[in-house]
Design a protein around this motif. Structure first.
Motif, mmCIF file in Angstrom:
data_model
loop_
_atom_site.group_PDB
_atom_site.id
_atom_site.type_symbol
_atom_site.label_atom_id
_atom_site.label_comp_id
_atom_site.label_asym_id
_atom_site.label_seq_id
_atom_site.Cartn_x
_atom_site.Cartn_y
_atom_site.Cartn_z
ATOM 1 N N ILE A 89 0.727 -1.389 0.009
ATOM 2 C CA ILE A 89 -0.122 0.168 -0.052
ATOM 3 C C ILE A 89 0.775 1.365 0.005
ATOM 4 C CG2 ILE A 89 -0.393 0.272 2.451
ATOM 5 C CD1 ILE A 89 -3.370 1.067 1.835
ATOM 6 N N SER A 90 2.078 1.262 0.484
ATOM 7 C CA SER A 90 2.783 2.448 0.765
ATOM 8 C C SER A 90 3.541 2.596 -0.632
ATOM 9 C CB SER A 90 3.937 2.304 1.787
ATOM 10 O OG SER A 90 3.302 2.376 2.966
ATOM 11 N N ASP A 94 2.684 5.957 -2.026
ATOM 12 C CA ASP A 94 3.854 7.133 -1.882
ATOM 13 C C ASP A 94 4.729 7.168 -3.364
ATOM 14 O OD1 ASP A 94 2.969 7.420 0.636
ATOM 15 O OD2 ASP A 94 4.441 6.043 1.549
ATOM 16 N N GLU A 95 4.786 6.008 -3.764
ATOM 17 C CA GLU A 95 5.603 5.949 -5.179
ATOM 18 C C GLU A 95 5.089 6.055 -6.298
ATOM 19 O OE1 GLU A 95 8.728 2.861 -4.493
ATOM 20 O OE2 GLU A 95 8.833 3.095 -2.651
ATOM 21 N N ARG A 96 3.533 5.399 -6.369
ATOM 22 C CA ARG A 96 3.087 5.365 -7.789
ATOM 23 C C ARG A 96 1.712 6.194 -7.867
ATOM 24 N NH1 ARG A 96 1.869 -0.662 -9.153
ATOM 25 N NH2 ARG A 96 1.715 0.611 -11.235
ATOM 26 N N GLY A 97 1.505 7.033 -6.799
ATOM 27 C CA GLY A 97 0.323 7.950 -6.935
ATOM 28 C C GLY A 97 -1.023 7.734 -6.850
ATOM 29 N N TYR A 98 -1.099 6.322 -6.440
ATOM 30 C CA TYR A 98 -2.716 5.768 -6.301
ATOM 31 C C TYR A 98 -3.262 6.536 -4.843
ATOM 32 C CZ TYR A 98 -2.323 2.505 -9.747
ATOM 33 O OH TYR A 98 -2.484 1.726 -11.169
ATOM 34 N N SER A 99 -4.536 6.698 -4.707
ATOM 35 C CA SER A 99 -5.095 7.107 -3.629
ATOM 36 C C SER A 99 -5.159 5.700 -2.570
ATOM 37 C CB SER A 99 -6.371 7.592 -3.904
ATOM 38 O OG SER A 99 -7.292 6.512 -3.981
ATOM 39 N N ASP A 136 -0.644 7.321 7.805
ATOM 40 C CA ASP A 136 -1.548 8.070 8.113
ATOM 41 C C ASP A 136 -2.757 7.370 8.164
ATOM 42 O OD1 ASP A 136 -2.692 7.878 5.447
ATOM 43 O OD2 ASP A 136 -1.491 9.405 4.547
ATOM 44 N N ASP A 137 -3.690 7.965 8.747
ATOM 45 C CA ASP A 137 -5.023 7.476 9.148
ATOM 46 C C ASP A 137 -5.609 6.914 7.564
ATOM 47 O OD1 ASP A 137 -4.793 8.344 11.521
ATOM 48 O OD2 ASP A 137 -6.235 9.616 11.504
ATOM 49 N N ALA A 138 -5.610 7.322 6.627
ATOM 50 C CA ALA A 138 -6.493 6.707 5.266
ATOM 51 C C ALA A 138 -5.833 5.537 4.873
ATOM 52 C CB ALA A 138 -6.185 7.912 4.444
#
Length: 280
Positions: A89-90, A94-99, A136-138
């Motif tokens: 998920i990170s 963080d690296e590939r721009g997905y929400s 973060d929370d999300a």
């Protein structure tokens, strides 16, 4: 075998294309190891940057292939554990721009594909979890949703789910989520566990201090190395010879009941496997 007992490493990785692969299995077997649960490596470690569930399939297929080869080497056998590493998920966010929500859906889909292999009898259990580091929370909420999705499959399929989570000696809430999804809490396995754990079944890292604590508790537990088969970290996390060596040590220390607990009784209780009947 060691003193006629099966010897199971409950969680390790094998990389037949980039590092030791079957050579590591042969080391394990030579020291008395008989059974392995082989967990697929994180998808990106095998060059797969997933955007959809089907992208995980080559990772799962390669794991199944190496498990079949491992079973030919072992006096017992190996089984695949398939799923999506929670650290993905990170990488996605963080690296590939997905929400976080988009990442959750990709990871859900990967778990769905892994569950197909369990349903078809080609894999024994699922792997999921949540990050062991601060997020973060999300991202935390999305990660918990992925884990709970794995529990839904675990409940439907009657299979175990191995978890990669933060260090903790109390994951009762997580075990309760699994029960809400129709799983028995004993089928939730906390990988990289210490010698004490409330909630799931602990898969204890095989250092002597943790194992002594687990042996003295007389509660169900498993043993693992989390060997990563990474050419950049050749000994990480523990080497493939470690579990057989620790079984020998536990027997020398008089912990015969703990050895049977970890290598016969708990595997039957958690996975429904018979490590004695599957010996040659």
């Amino acid at each position: 075998m060691i003193d006629e007992t099966p010897v199971l490493d409950n969680h390790l990785h094998l990389d037949p294309d980039n590092h030791r692969g079957i050579d590591a299995v042969e080391d394990f077997a030579r020291l008395g190891g008989t059974h392995l649960l082989v967990v697929n490596k994180p998808s990106w470690h095998l060059g797969v940057e997933a955007d959809a569930g089907e992208d995980f399939r080559p990772v799962f297929e390669r794991t199944i292939d190496i498990v079949e080869e491992a079973s030919e080497v072992l006096e017992g056998r190996a089984w695949p554990v398939l799923g999506v590493h929670p650290g993905l998920i990170s990488r996605l966010v963080d690296e590939r721009g997905y929400s976080p929500d988009e990442a959750r859906e990709i990871m859900h889909a990967g778990i769905d594909v892994a569950a197909e292999y369990v349903a078809d009898g080609e894999a024994l259990a699922l792997k999921s979890g949540r990050p062991h580091y601060d997020v973060d929370d999300a991202v935390w909420e999305a990660s918990n949703a992925v884990m709970r999705h794995a529990f839904e499959h675990g409940g439907d399929l009657g299979c175990a789910v191995q978890l990669h989570t933060e260090a903790s000696e109390d994951l009762t809430e997580v075990a309760e989520w699994a029960e809400e999804a129709g799983m028995e809490r004993q089928r939730v396995v906390k990988h990289y566990a210490a010698g004490r754990l409330e909630g799931p079944t602990p898969s204890v890292m095989s250092d002597k201090e943790r194992l002594e604590r687990a042996a003295e508790r007389s509660e169900p537990f498993l043993m693992e190395t989390d060997y990563v088969d990474d050419p950049d970290r050749p000994g990480a996390v523990l080497g493939p010879k470690t579990v057989p060596r620790r079984v020998r040590w536990l027997l020398e220390e008089g912990h015969d009941a703990a050895v049977r607990n970890a290598h016969v009784e708990t595997p039957a209780r958690v996975y429904g496997i018979d490590t004695e009947a599957t010996l040659e």
